[in-house]
Structures are given as C-alpha cells and as structure tokens.
Design an enzyme around this catalytic site. Structure first.
Site, mmCIF file in Angstrom:
data_model
loop_
_atom_site.group_PDB
_atom_site.id
_atom_site.type_symbol
_atom_site.label_atom_id
_atom_site.label_comp_id
_atom_site.label_asym_id
_atom_site.label_seq_id
_atom_site.Cartn_x
_atom_site.Cartn_y
_atom_site.Cartn_z
ATOM 1 N N ASP A 199 -5.963 -6.813 5.152
ATOM 2 C CA ASP A 199 -7.173 -6.037 4.387
ATOM 3 C C ASP A 199 -7.813 -7.139 3.770
ATOM 4 O O ASP A 199 -9.164 -7.140 4.443
ATOM 5 C CB ASP A 199 -6.708 -5.271 3.088
ATOM 6 C CG ASP A 199 -7.672 -4.470 2.436
ATOM 7 O OD1 ASP A 199 -8.864 -4.326 2.979
ATOM 8 O OD2 ASP A 199 -7.504 -4.166 1.227
ATOM 9 N N LYS A 208 3.483 -15.251 4.013
ATOM 10 C CA LYS A 208 3.383 -16.283 2.777
ATOM 11 C C LYS A 208 5.109 -16.232 2.661
ATOM 12 O O LYS A 208 5.573 -16.091 1.577
ATOM 13 C CB LYS A 208 2.886 -15.575 1.557
ATOM 14 C CG LYS A 208 2.590 -16.600 0.532
ATOM 15 C CD LYS A 208 1.850 -17.765 0.585
ATOM 16 C CE LYS A 208 1.706 -18.775 -0.509
ATOM 17 N NZ LYS A 208 0.938 -19.763 -0.337
ATOM 18 N N ASP A 225 -2.902 -18.214 2.976
ATOM 19 C CA ASP A 225 -4.012 -19.160 2.267
ATOM 20 C C ASP A 225 -4.677 -20.012 3.447
ATOM 21 O O ASP A 225 -5.691 -20.215 3.547
ATOM 22 C CB ASP A 225 -3.713 -19.821 0.986
ATOM 23 C CG ASP A 225 -1.956 -20.499 1.207
ATOM 24 O OD1 ASP A 225 -1.484 -20.119 2.426
ATOM 25 O OD2 ASP A 225 -1.535 -21.130 0.085
ATOM 26 N N ASP A 244 -11.991 -8.596 5.693
ATOM 27 C CA ASP A 244 -13.112 -8.596 5.210
ATOM 28 C C ASP A 244 -13.471 -10.226 5.162
ATOM 29 O O ASP A 244 -14.686 -10.398 5.452
ATOM 30 C CB ASP A 244 -13.159 -8.431 3.545
ATOM 31 C CG ASP A 244 -13.358 -7.099 3.206
ATOM 32 O OD1 ASP A 244 -13.036 -6.367 4.272
ATOM 33 O OD2 ASP A 244 -13.831 -6.642 2.222
ATOM 34 N N TYR A 283 0.660 -1.217 -0.069
ATOM 35 C CA TYR A 283 -0.106 -0.005 0.152
ATOM 36 C C TYR A 283 0.871 1.440 0.026
ATOM 37 O O TYR A 283 0.220 2.537 -0.156
ATOM 38 C CB TYR A 283 -0.956 0.115 1.325
ATOM 39 C CG TYR A 283 -2.028 -0.964 1.069
ATOM 40 C CD1 TYR A 283 -2.000 -2.390 0.667
ATOM 41 C CD2 TYR A 283 -3.309 -0.542 1.061
ATOM 42 C CE1 TYR A 283 -3.040 -2.930 0.810
ATOM 43 C CE2 TYR A 283 -4.454 -1.125 0.775
ATOM 44 C CZ TYR A 283 -4.299 -2.593 0.676
ATOM 45 O OH TYR A 283 -5.268 -3.583 0.484
HETATM 46 C C1 IPM Z 1 -10.246 -0.722 4.204
HETATM 47 C C2 IPM Z 1 -10.571 -0.096 2.759
HETATM 48 C C3 IPM Z 1 -9.478 0.527 2.342
HETATM 49 C C4 IPM Z 1 -8.004 -0.273 2.439
HETATM 50 C C5 IPM Z 1 -9.558 1.097 0.790
HETATM 51 C C6 IPM Z 1 -10.761 1.852 0.784
HETATM 52 C C7 IPM Z 1 -8.566 1.934 0.733
HETATM 53 O O1 IPM Z 1 -10.578 -1.466 2.036
HETATM 54 O O2 IPM Z 1 -9.976 0.069 5.051
HETATM 55 O O3 IPM Z 1 -10.052 -2.131 4.462
HETATM 56 O O4 IPM Z 1 -7.745 -1.153 1.765
HETATM 57 O O5 IPM Z 1 -7.575 -0.232 3.390
HETATM 58 MN MN MN Z 2 -10.385 -3.302 3.064
#
Ligand code: IPM
Ligand code: MN
Length: 344
Positions: free
Chosen positions: A243, A187, A219, A247, A137
């Site tokens: 990240d 990894k 993974d 999710d 990032y």
């Molecule tokens: C998060 C989001 C951000 C990230 C994006 C919007 C830049 O997905 O906060 O997880 O990737 O960190």
């Molecule tokens: Mn995210």
C-alpha cells in the site's frame, strides 16, 4: 470484423466523488475498443457507495455481494465521502470486496510515461504485486480497557503459508513473462516471523521456477525506488508495505491521477476488480478537473485480464499519446483526446 462477438458482463461501481466522472470516460473507451476488436461489454450498474449507504443503510449486503460474484469483472471508481465516518466504506465495502471475492493480488504497475516529469531517476518500469487479503489488513487485533489509561490497541499481521505462496507464485509467473527478475520486499531484520515465512517461500518458488530473486528491506526499497528504480522489475510484498510503496511509485511516475490497479483473482474462480489508485477526491468532484487516466489504465488492465490484450494495449497507448502531447486540462478534454486516439 470477426463474426463471433465476445461479451463480458462487467459491473460498473462508480462510487463516490470523482469516481463516476473518471470511470465514465474509461467506460466509453472500452466500448469503442470493443467495436474495433470484436467484443461487447454488458455493463451492469451497482449503486454502492456513500450516497447509497446514507439513503439505505447498506454498505454491502450478502445479497449484493452474491450479485457481484456473477460478473466477469468489476470496474470501480472510488469510495469514501466526508459525510460517512472514516473506515465504514473502506473496510465495509472496499476491503470486504477484496476479501470475500478472494482478490489476493493487488497489481499496480509503475511506469515512466511519455512527457511526464518523474520525481526521481528516470529508468522506472516495474510492477508491484501487493498481497491483498492478509497481513495487517486482515482485521485481527482489538482494543481492551478502552477509555482507561491502560487502554491497549493491537493490530496483528496475519500471514498464512498458502496466502503468501499463492501471491509469490503469481509474482513469479509475471516475472517470467517480463525480465525474469523478482524482488521480495519485507523487513526480515525486524519482523522476523512473517519475514522468515515470506523469505523461505520466495526462495523455494524462485528456485523451483529458475528465477533470480532479489531481496530489499522496505525502507531501503523506498530509497532505491527514488535513486535507482531500474533495479526493480517485479516486486512482491505484503499488504501494508505494498500500500505504502505504491503511493510512492505513483508519486514518482506522475501522481495518483495516472496510477492503475487490478485486484485479481488469478485463478479466475470469480470476478476480479479494477480501480484507479486515487480516492474519491471530494474537493474536486464536480469541477470537471479530475484526470481519468488512472481509470483508463485500470480499464486497460481489466481488458487484459478478460483476454483482450490488443484492446488493452490500445487504451494504454492512447493515454501515452495524450500524455506525450502534454496531457489535457479537464476531464472532458481528456475524454475528447482519448477518443480521438481510439477510433471506433
Ligand atoms: C488503496 C487504498 C485502500 C488500501 C484504502 C482506501 C482501504 O489506500 O487501495 O491503496 O489501503 O488498500
Ligand atoms: Mn493506498
């Protein structure tokens, strides 16, 4: 009632889409909790986001940034809008804030909550410590020979020893406060350079702190997160893996609507920033359907960071109590149910 009232300066950056709706609910609850626990929040407003950008051309000026530095914390809703090209606000505002304010830990708790169906196994209660200023990032890389068949695009993952070490040290201190178990996710079998650095630093810190250190490839960590999440307590990982993993952990614990995050400057040399993990959700903005729980849980992380753990716990319990009764169908119904829990 305590005689001395503690005051915190918090910049409210509601942003786009459902950001204002969900953070508005959380803000009221923070004020209510403050009355009970002897503190007040001096809310400041920041207009940053897509509307502000479209009207003024400002994504985040140096002057605004310096203003934001003076707060005790920043409470952010969401940024991003279909009317602004992708990346402008994500990189120019959100990531820039994380980098410039040196918010090097992205803290994302994942917890099975009452009444919430989980998508996987049901022994889930862990925290992901995501490195938040480096890795893929950081913006290193580029495009050469654009538009030709030899066009080449590179993204470089930056991992400094200092950056890796401070993140792992934070995760280790958190593990000590919890069950003492730390898991490094990387990894190392393929990404040998960064993997080696992360692994060596994690081994050193764990040995020094007397912590049990586990390791999982990213993974395999996805698989375990679904099939056997009880093996995790504190996970530490790099920016991209964190990240993606968070999710997944959100999906396993009731979805993004319930997920909270803190972008932390653990050294407290400046404000930390708190935001729900969900985005601006323009498709449901203005419909009154947005779930404010992720924002309320983010406000809870903020109160904890500011030094108000009892108020923080109260907000979290309020969310759990409403969830235990099946949740609420609209933003307003959530707001009413939550404020009944946090009696002022
Ligand atoms: C998060 C989001 C951000 C990230 C994006 C919007 C830049 O997905 O906060 O997880 O990737 O960190
Ligand atoms: Mn995210």
């Amino acid at each position: 009632m305590e005689g001395h009232v503690r005051t915190y300066a918090v910049t409210h950056l509601p942003g786009d889409g459902i950001g204002p709706e969900v953070t508005g609910v959380a803000r009221d609850l923070v004020d209510r909790a403050g009355k009970r626990h002897g503190f007040t929040v001096d809310w400041r407003h920041s207009p940053l986001g897509s509307e502000h950008y479209l009207h003024t051309g400002e994504v985040l000026s140096d002057e605004t940034l310096n203003d934001l530095r003076t707060a005790d914390a920043i409470f952010l809703g969401a940024v991003g809008s279909p009317s602004v090209p992708p990346g402008v606000l994500e990189r120019g505002l959100l990531l820039r804030l994380r980098f410039e304010l040196d918010l090097y830990v992205n803290l994302r708790p994942a917890k099975q909550r009452p009444g919430v169906e989980t998508a996987g196994a049901d022994n889930l209660d862990f925290v992901v410590v995501r490195e938040n200023t480096e890795g893929l990032y950081a913006g290193a890389g580029g495009i050469a020979h654009q538009g030709t068949s030899f066009e080449v695009a590179t993204e470089e993952s930056l991992n400094t020893r200092a950056g890796v070490e401070r993140c792992i040290r934070y995760a280790a201190s958190l593990a000590k406060k919890r069950t003492g178990k730390l898991t490094l996710v990387h990894k190392t079998n393929v990404l040998g350079n960064a993997g080696s650095l992360w692994k060596r630093v994690a081994d050193e810190v764990a040995a020094e702190q007397g912590l049990q250190l586990d390791y999982a490839h990213v993974d395999a960590a996805c698989l375990y997160m679904v099939s056997d999440p009880g093996r995790f307590d504190v996970i530490v990982t790099d920016n991209l893996f964190g990240d993606i993993l968070t999710d997944l952990s959100a999906a396993l614990t009731g979805g993004l609507g319930l997920s909270a995050s803190g972008n932390l400057n653990p050294d407290k040399t400046g404000p930390s920033m708190f935001e729900p993990v969900h985005g601006s959700a323009p498709d449901i903005a203005g419909t009154g359907q947005a779930n404010p729980a992720g924002a309320v849980l983010s406000a809870s992380l903020m109160l904890d960071h500011l030094g108000e753990p009892r108020a923080a716990a109260e907000l979290e319990s309020a969310v759990d109590a409403v969830l235990a009764r099946g949740g609420a169908a609209t933003t307003q119904a959530w707001a009413d149910a939550l404020s009944a829990e946090v009696a002022s």
